[in-house]
Design a protein around this motif. Structure first.
Motif, PDB file in Angstrom:
ATOM      1  N   ASP A  83       0.609  -1.012  -0.589  1.00 48.20           N
ATOM      2  CA  ASP A  83      -0.254  -0.343  -0.076  1.00 48.20           C
ATOM      3  C   ASP A  83       0.978   0.836   0.168  1.00 48.20           C
ATOM      4  OD1 ASP A  83      -1.660   2.253   0.377  1.00 48.20           O
ATOM      5  OD2 ASP A  83      -2.963   1.260   2.160  1.00 48.20           O
ATOM      6  N   GLU A  84       0.734   1.690  -0.945  1.00 43.05           N
ATOM      7  CA  GLU A  84       1.687   2.805  -1.130  1.00 43.05           C
ATOM      8  C   GLU A  84       1.622   4.295  -1.126  1.00 43.05           C
ATOM      9  OE1 GLU A  84       4.546   2.991  -4.885  1.00 43.05           O
ATOM     10  OE2 GLU A  84       3.083   1.291  -5.181  1.00 43.05           O
ATOM     11  N   GLY A  85      -0.105   4.371  -0.236  1.00 42.69           N
ATOM     12  CA  GLY A  85      -0.912   5.859   0.305  1.00 42.69           C
ATOM     13  C   GLY A  85      -2.159   5.716  -0.762  1.00 42.69           C
ATOM     14  N   TRP A  86      -2.427   5.060  -1.179  1.00 42.44           N
ATOM     15  CA  TRP A  86      -3.533   4.710  -1.965  1.00 42.44           C
ATOM     16  C   TRP A  86      -4.669   3.182  -1.982  1.00 42.44           C
ATOM     17  CZ3 TRP A  86       1.065   7.092  -4.259  1.00 42.44           C
ATOM     18  CH2 TRP A  86       1.483   5.791  -5.366  1.00 42.44           C
ATOM     19  N   GLY A  87      -3.721   2.363  -1.396  1.00 40.59           N
ATOM     20  CA  GLY A  87      -4.834   1.383  -1.361  1.00 40.59           C
ATOM     21  C   GLY A  87      -3.378   0.193  -1.699  1.00 40.59           C
ATOM     22  N   PRO A  88      -3.028  -1.427  -1.979  1.00 36.73           N
ATOM     23  CA  PRO A  88      -2.261  -1.878  -2.497  1.00 36.73           C
ATOM     24  C   PRO A  88      -2.566  -2.019  -4.555  1.00 36.73           C
ATOM     25  CG  PRO A  88      -2.330  -3.244  -0.913  1.00 36.73           C
ATOM     26  CD  PRO A  88      -3.348  -1.430  -0.821  1.00 36.73           C
ATOM     27  N   ARG A  89      -1.724  -2.138  -5.008  1.00 34.50           N
ATOM     28  CA  ARG A  89      -2.463  -1.982  -6.887  1.00 34.50           C
ATOM     29  C   ARG A  89      -3.484  -3.367  -7.082  1.00 34.50           C
ATOM     30  NH1 ARG A  89       1.246  -2.858 -11.101  1.00 34.50           N
ATOM     31  NH2 ARG A  89      -0.435  -2.602 -12.367  1.00 34.50           N
ATOM     32  N   VAL A 123       6.303  -5.471  -1.983  1.00 33.83           N
ATOM     33  CA  VAL A 123       6.390  -4.807  -3.256  1.00 33.83           C
ATOM     34  C   VAL A 123       5.925  -4.357  -3.498  1.00 33.83           C
ATOM     35  CG1 VAL A 123       8.198  -6.894  -3.888  1.00 33.83           C
ATOM     36  CG2 VAL A 123       5.675  -6.907  -4.385  1.00 33.83           C
ATOM     37  N   ASP A 124       6.286  -2.462  -4.223  1.00 35.85           N
ATOM     38  CA  ASP A 124       5.765  -1.866  -4.506  1.00 35.85           C
ATOM     39  C   ASP A 124       5.652  -1.448  -6.203  1.00 35.85           C
ATOM     40  OD1 ASP A 124       7.687  -0.421  -5.250  1.00 35.85           O
ATOM     41  OD2 ASP A 124       8.109   0.926  -3.531  1.00 35.85           O
ATOM     42  N   HIS A 125       4.842  -1.041  -6.362  1.00 37.75           N
ATOM     43  CA  HIS A 125       5.592   0.084  -8.064  1.00 37.75           C
ATOM     44  C   HIS A 125       6.401  -0.457  -8.678  1.00 37.75           C
ATOM     45  CE1 HIS A 125       6.917   4.161  -7.358  1.00 37.75           C
ATOM     46  NE2 HIS A 125       7.496   3.761  -8.538  1.00 37.75           N
ATOM     47  N   GLY A 126       7.845  -0.551  -8.381  1.00 37.77           N
ATOM     48  CA  GLY A 126       9.064  -0.532  -8.648  1.00 37.77           C
ATOM     49  C   GLY A 126       8.736  -1.974  -9.142  1.00 37.77           C
ATOM     50  N   LEU A 127       8.112  -2.721  -8.670  1.00 36.62           N
ATOM     51  CA  LEU A 127       8.727  -4.032  -9.212  1.00 36.62           C
ATOM     52  C   LEU A 127       7.062  -4.996  -9.733  1.00 36.62           C
ATOM     53  CD1 LEU A 127       9.257  -7.333  -7.266  1.00 36.62           C
ATOM     54  CD2 LEU A 127       7.530  -7.595  -8.076  1.00 36.62           C
ATOM     55  N   THR A 128       5.965  -4.242  -9.286  1.00 39.40           N
ATOM     56  CA  THR A 128       4.365  -4.850 -10.028  1.00 39.40           C
ATOM     57  C   THR A 128       4.512  -3.885 -11.416  1.00 39.40           C
ATOM     58  OG1 THR A 128       3.182  -3.079  -8.506  1.00 39.40           O
ATOM     59  CG2 THR A 128       3.607  -5.259  -7.824  1.00 39.40           C
ATOM     60  N   VAL A 129       4.831  -3.027 -11.968  1.00 40.80           N
ATOM     61  CA  VAL A 129       4.409  -2.433 -12.655  1.00 40.80           C
ATOM     62  C   VAL A 129       5.650  -3.225 -13.898  1.00 40.80           C
ATOM     63  CG1 VAL A 129       4.765  -0.259 -13.993  1.00 40.80           C
ATOM     64  CG2 VAL A 129       3.582   0.416 -11.860  1.00 40.80           C
ATOM     65  N   PRO A 130       6.504  -3.317 -13.810  1.00 38.11           N
ATOM     66  CA  PRO A 130       7.057  -4.144 -14.889  1.00 38.11           C
ATOM     67  C   PRO A 130       5.933  -5.415 -15.178  1.00 38.11           C
ATOM     68  CG  PRO A 130       8.808  -3.091 -13.280  1.00 38.11           C
ATOM     69  CD  PRO A 130       7.374  -2.986 -13.095  1.00 38.11           C
ATOM     70  N   MET A 131       6.059  -5.764 -14.042  1.00 37.27           N
ATOM     71  CA  MET A 131       5.372  -7.157 -14.058  1.00 37.27           C
ATOM     72  C   MET A 131       4.005  -7.124 -15.179  1.00 37.27           C
ATOM     73  SD  MET A 131       6.758 -10.369 -12.395  1.00 37.27           S
ATOM     74  CE  MET A 131       5.612 -11.122 -12.130  1.00 37.27           C
ATOM     75  N   SER A 132       3.262  -5.685 -15.120  1.00 35.83           N
ATOM     76  CA  SER A 132       1.988  -5.956 -15.216  1.00 35.83           C
ATOM     77  C   SER A 132       2.554  -4.966 -17.135  1.00 35.83           C
ATOM     78  CB  SER A 132       1.037  -4.280 -14.674  1.00 35.83           C
ATOM     79  OG  SER A 132       0.733  -5.031 -13.753  1.00 35.83           O
ATOM     80  N   LEU A 133       3.520  -4.751 -17.017  1.00 35.54           N
ATOM     81  CA  LEU A 133       3.784  -4.320 -18.281  1.00 35.54           C
ATOM     82  C   LEU A 133       3.914  -5.424 -19.331  1.00 35.54           C
ATOM     83  CD1 LEU A 133       5.910  -0.919 -18.113  1.00 35.54           C
ATOM     84  CD2 LEU A 133       3.617  -1.007 -18.695  1.00 35.54           C
ATOM     85  N   MET A 134       4.781  -6.929 -19.223  1.00 42.09           N
ATOM     86  CA  MET A 134       5.091  -8.035 -19.313  1.00 42.09           C
ATOM     87  C   MET A 134       4.117  -8.550 -19.105  1.00 42.09           C
ATOM     88  SD  MET A 134       8.102  -6.429 -20.723  1.00 42.09           S
ATOM     89  CE  MET A 134       8.622  -5.368 -19.191  1.00 42.09           C
ATOM     90  N   PHE A 135       3.177  -8.825 -18.954  1.00 43.40           N
ATOM     91  CA  PHE A 135       2.748 -10.086 -18.690  1.00 43.40           C
ATOM     92  C   PHE A 135       0.238  -9.235 -18.557  1.00 43.40           C
ATOM     93  CE2 PHE A 135       5.695 -11.644 -16.608  1.00 43.40           C
ATOM     94  CZ  PHE A 135       7.034 -12.599 -17.278  1.00 43.40           C
ATOM     95  N   GLY A 136       0.326  -8.263 -18.996  1.00 47.62           N
ATOM     96  CA  GLY A 136      -0.804  -7.255 -18.702  1.00 47.62           C
ATOM     97  C   GLY A 136      -1.583  -7.919 -17.090  1.00 47.62           C
ATOM     98  N   GLN A 137      -2.957  -8.102 -17.444  1.00 46.37           N
ATOM     99  CA  GLN A 137      -3.693  -8.608 -15.794  1.00 46.37           C
ATOM    100  C   GLN A 137      -4.328  -9.768 -15.805  1.00 46.37           C
ATOM    101  OE1 GLN A 137      -5.945  -5.021 -17.697  1.00 46.37           O
ATOM    102  NE2 GLN A 137      -5.840  -3.889 -15.493  1.00 46.37           N
ATOM    103  N   PRO A 138      -2.977 -11.039 -16.042  1.00 43.55           N
ATOM    104  CA  PRO A 138      -4.083 -11.919 -15.332  1.00 43.55           C
ATOM    105  C   PRO A 138      -4.660 -11.683 -13.933  1.00 43.55           C
ATOM    106  CG  PRO A 138      -1.394 -12.382 -14.571  1.00 43.55           C
ATOM    107  CD  PRO A 138      -1.888 -10.522 -15.785  1.00 43.55           C
ATOM    108  N   ALA A 139      -5.050 -13.568 -13.831  1.00 40.03           N
ATOM    109  CA  ALA A 139      -5.406 -13.897 -12.482  1.00 40.03           C
ATOM    110  C   ALA A 139      -4.440 -13.981 -11.468  1.00 40.03           C
ATOM    111  CB  ALA A 139      -7.271 -15.029 -12.397  1.00 40.03           C
ATOM    112  N   ALA A 140      -3.276 -14.393 -12.570  1.00 46.89           N
ATOM    113  CA  ALA A 140      -2.107 -15.354 -11.532  1.00 46.89           C
ATOM    114  C   ALA A 140      -0.931 -14.952 -12.316  1.00 46.89           C
ATOM    115  CB  ALA A 140      -2.033 -16.271 -10.937  1.00 46.89           C
TER     116      ALA A 140
END
Length: 281
Positions: A83-89, A123-140
Motif C-alpha cells: 500500500d503506497e498511500g492509495w491502497g495496494p495495486r 513489493v511496490d510499483h517498482g516491481l509490480t508495474v514491470p510485471m503488468s507491462l510484460m504480462f498484462g492483467q492475469p488472474a495469477a
C-alpha cells in the motif's frame, strides 16, 4: 542447469500502473505507451520463462531510513503488493522461488557480494508495474520472481561497475543451479527524470537514447559512468539506471538486441524499454 535466456529493462513509472488499473490504456495520452509493450507481451508468451530475477528499487514501502540495504534479495514464498498511500495495486500476489533465491544468495555471498536476505516484504510499483507491462492483467502471474532490491534512493547508491559485477555474480549463481529453469533477468527504473527542485520534470532524450545504444555498443563506458553524470544529465532519479547494469552484466559479452522502445511523455518521465538475448556460448 538453469540458464539466463534474456535480459529485459523497463521504466517502472507508478502512473503507468495507475493508468492500467483504472482502465485508461486506450486514452490518447496513454495509448502509445502501452502499444510500445505489445511486442514484449507476445515475446513473453512465446518464451514462457519459469523465473524472473527482478532488479528494482523500493520506494519506502519495505525499507525506510531505519534500514537501507545496498542490495537485498527476497527469499520468501510470496510477496504481496504494498500500500503506497492509495491502497495496494489490484494485481496478483508475486510468487517467489525460495530455492533459487537462497541459492543465488549463497552463491553471491560466497562470491563476496554481501546481499541482505529478506524473507518477508511487500513489493511496490517498482516491481509490480514491470510485471503488468510484460504480462498484462492475469488472474495469477505466469512466472515466479526472485526480487533483488537496490538502494538508489539514499546516498550513496552503488556504482555502475559494482552493479555490473553483481550481474556477473548472479549469472554464475543461476548457471550453477541444478534444476532446468528458463530464467530472465530484468532491470527496472529510469530513464531520465527528476521529481523535485528547480529541474523537476527534466527529461533528456538525447542522453537516454545514448544510454540505450551503449548497452550493446559501448557497455564499458556505462561501467565507468559516475553518479554526478547521472545527476547532471538524467536528473536526480536518473540514478535508477544503474539497476539496468545488473541486467547487462548478467548477459556477458555481445548480446543481441531484440527490441527497443522509447517514448515521451508518460507522467513526468521518459519511458525506456529494451530486450536483449545473450550470445550463445
Amino acid at each position: 542447469m538453469a540458464r539466463i535466456t534474456s535480459g529485459i529493462c523497463t521504466s517502472h513509472i507508478p502512473a503507468v500502473g495507475a493508468a492500467l488499473d483504472n482502465g485508461k490504456t486506450e486514452q490518447d495520452y496513454w495509448k502509445p505507451v502501452f502499444a510500445g509493450f505489445e511486442w514484449v507481451k507476445a515475446f513473453e508468451q512465446a518464451e514462457k520463462p519459469d523465473v524472473v530475477v527482478l532488479i528494482y528499487n523500493d520506494h519506502a514501502s519495505a525499507f525506510d531510513m531505519k534500514v537501507i540495504p545496498t542490495f537485498a534479495i527476497g527469499c520468501g514464498e510470496a510477496f504481496a503488493p504494498a500500500d503506497e498511500g492509495w491502497g495496494p495495486r489490484p494485481v496478483p500476489v508475486v510468487e517467489g522461488h525460495p530455492d533459487l533465491a537462497w541459492h543465488i544468495a549463497q552463491s553471491c555471498i560466497l562470491d563476496e557480494f554481501d546481499l541482505t536476505i529478506i524473507n518477508e516484504m511487500k513489493v511496490d510499483h517498482g516491481l509490480t508495474v514491470p510485471m503488468s507491462l510484460m504480462f498484462g492483467q492475469p488472474a495469477a502471474w505466469p512466472v515466479k520472481v526472485v526480487p533483488v532490491a537496490v538502494n538508489v534512493v539514499t546516498y550513496p547508491p552503488p556504482t555502475g561497475n559494482r552493479c555490473w559485477a553483481l550481474g556477473e555474480a548472479i549469472r554464475r549463481a543461476v548457471e550453477s543451479y541444478p534444476e532446468d529453469l528458463n530464467v530472465q533477468i530484468w532491470g527496472t527504473g529510469g530513464m531520465s527524470h527528476q521529481l523535485q527542485g528547480a529541474r523537476a520534470g527534466l527529461i533528456n532524450q538525447t542522453w537516454d537514447k545514448a544510454f540505450l545504444d551503449k548497452l550493446t555498443a559501448d557497455p564499458a563506458s556505462l561501467r565507468r559512468t559516475q553518479h554526478i553524470e547521472y545527476l547532471r544529465e538524467a536528473g536526480s532519479e536518473g540514478i535508477e539506471l544503474v539497476m539496468w547494469l545488473i541486467m547487462r552484466g548478467a548477459l556477458g559479452a555481445d548480446p543481441q538486441e531484440l527490441h527497443r522502445f522509447y517514448h515521451v511523455p508518460a507522467s513526468n518521465t521518459a519511458v525506456g524499454h529494451i530486450v536483449l538475448r545473450p550470445a550463445v556460448d
